[in-house]
Motif scaffolding. Structure first.
Motif, mmCIF file in Angstrom:
data_model
loop_
_atom_site.group_PDB
_atom_site.id
_atom_site.type_symbol
_atom_site.label_atom_id
_atom_site.label_comp_id
_atom_site.label_asym_id
_atom_site.label_seq_id
_atom_site.Cartn_x
_atom_site.Cartn_y
_atom_site.Cartn_z
ATOM 1 N N UNK A 138 -20.818 -3.892 -2.316
ATOM 2 C CA UNK A 138 -19.140 -3.368 -1.655
ATOM 3 C C UNK A 138 -17.968 -3.542 -0.737
ATOM 4 N N UNK A 139 -16.907 -3.477 -1.560
ATOM 5 C CA UNK A 139 -15.951 -4.080 -1.146
ATOM 6 C C UNK A 139 -14.808 -2.775 0.160
ATOM 7 N N UNK A 140 -14.455 -4.462 0.513
ATOM 8 C CA UNK A 140 -14.264 -3.857 1.735
ATOM 9 C C UNK A 140 -12.532 -4.097 1.255
ATOM 10 N N UNK A 141 -11.638 -3.068 1.438
ATOM 11 C CA UNK A 141 -10.345 -3.432 1.587
ATOM 12 C C UNK A 141 -9.392 -3.589 2.336
ATOM 13 N N UNK A 142 -8.557 -4.346 2.258
ATOM 14 C CA UNK A 142 -7.099 -4.408 3.169
ATOM 15 C C UNK A 142 -6.178 -4.248 2.552
ATOM 16 N N UNK A 143 -4.645 -3.591 3.044
ATOM 17 C CA UNK A 143 -3.684 -3.557 1.994
ATOM 18 C C UNK A 143 -2.796 -4.674 2.462
ATOM 19 N N UNK A 145 0.302 -5.238 0.943
ATOM 20 C CA UNK A 145 2.164 -5.474 0.823
ATOM 21 C C UNK A 145 2.059 -3.991 1.334
ATOM 22 N N UNK A 146 3.801 -3.326 1.128
ATOM 23 C CA UNK A 146 3.201 -2.210 1.086
ATOM 24 C C UNK A 146 3.892 -2.123 2.556
ATOM 25 N N UNK A 147 2.990 -0.252 3.091
ATOM 26 C CA UNK A 147 3.616 0.188 4.404
ATOM 27 C C UNK A 147 2.445 1.629 4.189
ATOM 28 N N UNK A 148 2.321 1.299 5.103
ATOM 29 C CA UNK A 148 1.466 2.815 5.743
ATOM 30 C C UNK A 148 1.558 4.388 5.160
ATOM 31 N N UNK A 149 3.082 4.769 5.013
ATOM 32 C CA UNK A 149 3.745 6.457 4.425
ATOM 33 C C UNK A 149 3.141 5.486 2.215
ATOM 34 N N UNK A 150 4.064 4.397 2.350
ATOM 35 C CA UNK A 150 4.104 4.391 0.939
ATOM 36 C C UNK A 150 3.053 3.798 0.378
ATOM 37 N N UNK A 151 1.953 2.960 0.904
ATOM 38 C CA UNK A 151 0.799 2.803 0.050
ATOM 39 C C UNK A 151 1.509 1.213 -0.170
ATOM 40 N N UNK A 152 0.126 0.284 -1.088
ATOM 41 C CA UNK A 152 0.931 -1.139 -2.161
ATOM 42 C C UNK A 152 -0.552 -1.590 -2.072
#
Length: 164
Positions: A138-143, A145-152
């Motif tokens: 199972x993969x646990x993803x963490x952003x 880069x970018x931003x919460x509004x634009x993704x990244x």
């Protein structure tokens, strides 16, 4: 003068009063497109490891594209086409969900464009293609880069796979 105020100045002032606050609240996102990464770390005897695959369902990784060495330019022969032959569309190429890069003897990095699957299978293969070790994760993803509004771009927590 009163006529100018009513026809030009008042609408301009109203437009500025509406536009300035709205423009201050908007978010301009940079060009869209990023790569998410998954790292697989091997433990144990890695001497027989030829390749490592990461699979999402039935689709598995491929080695990442590399720059081709410069080769002599060749000219393809001219093909004659029978105009009476029925048109058959070419098969659509399938895209691998992940591209693999071997970082060192026991670390592999996989990239996937703007996708973040929840579940993958990691497979260690020998030079003959035999599966030496396999693990579902199972993969646990963490952003990262970018931003919460634009993704990244995002990274998944590393997958640890023991090779017997």
């Amino acid at each position: 003068m009163r006529r100018v105020w009513g026809l030009i100045v008042r609408p301009a002032v109203l437009m500025l009063a509406v536009c300035i606050p709205v423009a201050g609240c908007s978010t301009a996102c940079p060009a869209i497109g990023w790569v998410n990464t998954v790292t697989v770390e091997l433990a144990g005897d890695v001497s027989n490891v030829s390749t490592l695959q990461l699979c999402d369902g039935d689709a598995c990784s491929e080695l990442g594209p590399r720059a081709a060495p410069s080769a002599p330019r060749s000219i393809a022969p001219t093909l004659s086409v029978d105009p009476s032959a029925p048109f058959t569309p070419a098969a659509q190429p399938t895209m691998a969900p992940f591209y693999a890069e071997r970082v060192d003897a026991d670390t592999w990095r996989f990239t996937v464009s703007m996708s973040s699957p929840d579940h993958v299978t990691a497979r260690v293969l020998s030079s003959t293609g035999a599966v030496i070790a396999e693990k579902e994760a199972e993969l646990d993803w963490k952003r990262v880069g970018g931003s919460a509004q634009c993704g990244g771009p995002a990274e998944a927590s590393p997958v640890l796979l023991t090779v017997p």
